[in-house]
Write a protein that holds these residues in place. Structure first.
Motif: not given
Length: 198
Positions: A13-22, A66-74, A93-100
Motif C-alpha cells: 500500500m503506497p502512502e499518499l500525502q496532502t498538505e494536512r493529511l497522510l 490487514a489480511s486483505r492488504y496482504a493479498t492486494g485486495s483492499f 477505491f471501493t471497486a475496480f472495473d479493470c476491462p474498462h
C-alpha cells in the motif's frame, strides 16, 4: 488495466500525502480512532454498514483488513492528520472495473472534522493516484439520496453529477435511491493544468 497490477500495487500500500493529511494503510493501532466515529449512527446513516457495537468489533475489522492488504485486495487508506497522527476517516477505491479502466471511490470522515475541506483534500489525492499512477479512464463515486454532504465533496473535486438510479439498492431493509458522480481522465488533466502556476 490488469487486475494483477492492482494487486501488486496495493499489496504494498503506497502512502499518499496532502498538505494536512497522510493517507496510509489502516493499522490495529487505529482502533480507538476508528471506533470514535464508526460507532455513530449519524456516520453510518448513508453507508452500507451499521455502527460498530464495541471496540472489539473495530479491532476484528482492522485485523480482517490487514489480511486483505496482504493479498492486494483492499484499496482504502486511513486518513491521518499530519500534525497529531490521529486517524479521522478513510478514503480510497471501493471497486475496480479493470476491462474498462474505471474505478469507484468512497470516503468516511469523523463528524468532528467536517467542514474543514479534509474530505475533498483526501479525495483529490486518491483521484490523482488513480489517474496519474493507475492510468484510469473514469472514476466514479456513488451516494445515497439525501446525503448532500457527500455530493458536495464530489462537486468540490470537479466530479459531474450523472443522475439517480431509483431505489436501486436494498440497504438495511430499505430500497435506497443512489446518485452517481464521475470524473474522466481528460477532465482531470484539464483541472490539473488550470491549477498549475504559469
Amino acid at each position: 488495466m490488469k487486475k494483477e497490477l492492482i494487486c501488486r500495487i496495493f499489496s504494498h500500500m503506497p502512502e499518499l500525502q496532502t498538505e494536512r493529511l497522510l493517507l496510509r494503510r489502516m493499522r490495529l493501532g487505529d482502533a480507538e480512532d476508528m471506533y470514535e466515529y464508526a460507532r455513530q449512527t449519524e456516520v453510518t446513516r448513508y453507508l452500507l454498514w451499521s455502527p460498530h457495537p464495541d471496540i472489539s468489533h473495530t479491532r476484528d475489522y482492522l485485523r480482517y483488513i490487514a489480511s486483505r492488504y496482504a493479498t492486494g485486495s483492499f484499496y482504502d487508506w486511513a486518513m491521518v492528520l499530519k500534525k497529531s497522527g490521529k486517524m479521522i476517516g478513510t478514503c480510497g477505491f471501493t471497486a475496480f472495473d479493470c476491462p474498462h479502466d474505471s474505478a469507484e471511490i468512497g470516503y468516511v470522515l469523523n463528524p468532528a472534522w467536517r467542514g474543514m475541506g479534509l474530505a475533498p483534500e483526501a479525495v483529490q489525492a486518491v483521484l490523482a493516484f488513480g489517474f496519474d499512477r493507475l492510468l484510469l479512464h473514469r472514476i466514479e463515486a456513488r451516494f445515497m439520496e439525501g446525503n448532500a454532504a457527500s455530493l458536495r465533496v464530489m462537486e468540490k473535486v470537479g466530479m459531474h453529477f450523472e443522475g439517480y438510479q431509483r431505489e436501486s439498492m436494498l440497504v438495511k431493509g430499505s430500497y435506497r435511491t443512489i446518485g452517481c458522480c464521475s470524473l474522466l481522465s481528460s477532465e482531470y488533466k484539464r483541472i490539473k493544468a488550470e491549477k498549475m502556476p504559469e
